[in-house]
Enzyme design. Structure first.
Site, mmCIF file in Angstrom:
data_model
loop_
_atom_site.group_PDB
_atom_site.id
_atom_site.type_symbol
_atom_site.label_atom_id
_atom_site.label_comp_id
_atom_site.label_asym_id
_atom_site.label_seq_id
_atom_site.Cartn_x
_atom_site.Cartn_y
_atom_site.Cartn_z
ATOM 1 N N CYS A 1 -40.236 -40.136 -16.382
ATOM 2 C CA CYS A 1 -39.894 -40.045 -17.803
ATOM 3 C C CYS A 1 -38.877 -41.103 -18.225
ATOM 4 C CB CYS A 1 -39.442 -38.630 -18.159
ATOM 5 S SG CYS A 1 -39.546 -38.312 -19.958
ATOM 6 N N HIS B 1 -43.538 -35.005 -17.275
ATOM 7 C CA HIS B 1 -42.689 -34.153 -16.441
ATOM 8 C C HIS B 1 -43.554 -33.190 -15.627
ATOM 9 C CE1 HIS B 1 -38.561 -35.152 -17.543
ATOM 10 N NE2 HIS B 1 -38.955 -35.269 -18.798
ATOM 11 N N GLU C 1 -43.040 -32.047 -12.889
ATOM 12 C CA GLU C 1 -42.180 -31.156 -12.103
ATOM 13 C C GLU C 1 -41.718 -29.939 -12.893
ATOM 14 O OE1 GLU C 1 -39.104 -33.413 -14.432
ATOM 15 O OE2 GLU C 1 -41.107 -33.808 -13.645
#
Length: 309
Positions: free
Chosen positions: A142, A235, A237
């Site tokens: 990001c 993102h 994660e």
């Protein structure tokens, strides 16, 4: 890979509750295997939450991964206890003469801040220059993608008028590329950013290969041909609730944010969101560890930089 962490790290119990394979240092020392050394430069404010998210994704293959946590901002944290930072994080000076198999640079909530106004911008430049000689492969996430494109390729900051927030569909461009091996033709992943990554900009001003794009034409996943650097603009994660936490935080701050796209069931923030990107995130990080790190890193890390003893 079972991740190898200090026995006392809070993430150990958190991830074990999810049946994630975590190996403490005391157990790992009994195995005659060289673990991969991966260092995470954690730029997110809620560091413990971010640790849990990345460690979950790094834990899912058969080799050990020795995790080191790095901080470069000496200012007092408002979101993470000082004791935690002192116990589990190292400073750049502690590791600058070491080599690592992998480096992950996380995102940061700095999308509207000019690079030179970032308090630790010189330190980020220092780490990226250091990584060229001391790290086999670096993965940027990001905001870190935007920072790296500026430092490594001289690309000016590209900022959206409105924040991109939600869960978006992507398509792969190179189905046989190692980093996208096993990906579905289309897949979902979260985004939460002001940074803009037009695919045309990446193609015109870098030699990086775009491996996956958003349906809107933004580059999502791209990498160098030598596998030394890889970039993911979203993102993968994130937990199921992370976008919700950001949305309600901004509502409370009076920012009148848009409801994250394709996230809350029936587009109603009162409904519990579901993680529709979990398998993608696991596969992306497993591929990076295997094909960009494990397959090309030297067994003896001293061979990466002959000037080191």
């Amino acid at each position: 890979m079972p991740i190898r962490v200090l026995d006392e790290l809070p993430a150990v119990n958190f991830l074990r509750e999810e049946n994630v394979f975590v190996m403490t240092t005391s157990r790992a020392t009994g195995q005659e295997i060289r673990p991969l050394k991966v260092i995470i430069l954690n730029l997110m404010p809620k560091k413990i939450e971010t640790e849990n998210q990345f460690l979950r994704l790094l834990s899912n293959s058969p080799l050990q991964v020795d995790i080191q946590l790095l901080r470069i901002d000496a200012r007092e944290s408002r979101n993470t206890p000082a004791e935690h930072l002192n116990n589990f994080y190292c400073n750049f000076e502690d590791i600058c003469d070491q080599n690592f198999d992998g480096l992950i640079v996380t995102g940061a909530p700095l999308g509207l801040v000019e690079f030179n106004d970032v308090a630790y911008w010189p330190q980020i430049r220092q780490v990226l220059e250091w990584a060229k000689d001391h790290v086999t492969s670096t993965l940027f996430v990001c905001w870190a993608v935007q920072a790296a494109l500026n430092i490594l390729y001289g690309i000016p900051k590209q900022t959206r008028t409105d924040k991109l927030s939600g869960v978006y569909e992507h398509h792969i461009l190179h189905p046989y590329a190692l980093l996208t091996r096993g990906f579905d033709d289309t897949f979902l992943a979260p985004h939460s950013r002001y940074a803009d990554f037009p695919a045309a900009l990446i193609r015109d001003y870098t030699d990086l290969e775009i491996l996956a794009e958003t349906e809107g034409g933004d580059a999502y996943l791209f990498a160098s041909k030598d596998k030394r650097i890889a970039f993911v603009t979203g993102h993968p994660e994130y937990d199921a609730h992370t976008l919700a936490g950001e949305y309600f935080r901004d509502v409370e701050a009076g920012l009148n944010p848009d409801i994250p796209y394709n996230y809350f069931p029936k587009n109603d923030p009162q409904n519990k969101p579901r993680a529709t990107w979990r398998s993608h995130g696991n596969l992306l990080f497993t591929n990076w560890l295997n094909y960009y790190v494990y397959q090309i890193t030297p067994y003896d890390l001293r061979h990466m930089n002959p000037t080191l003893d």
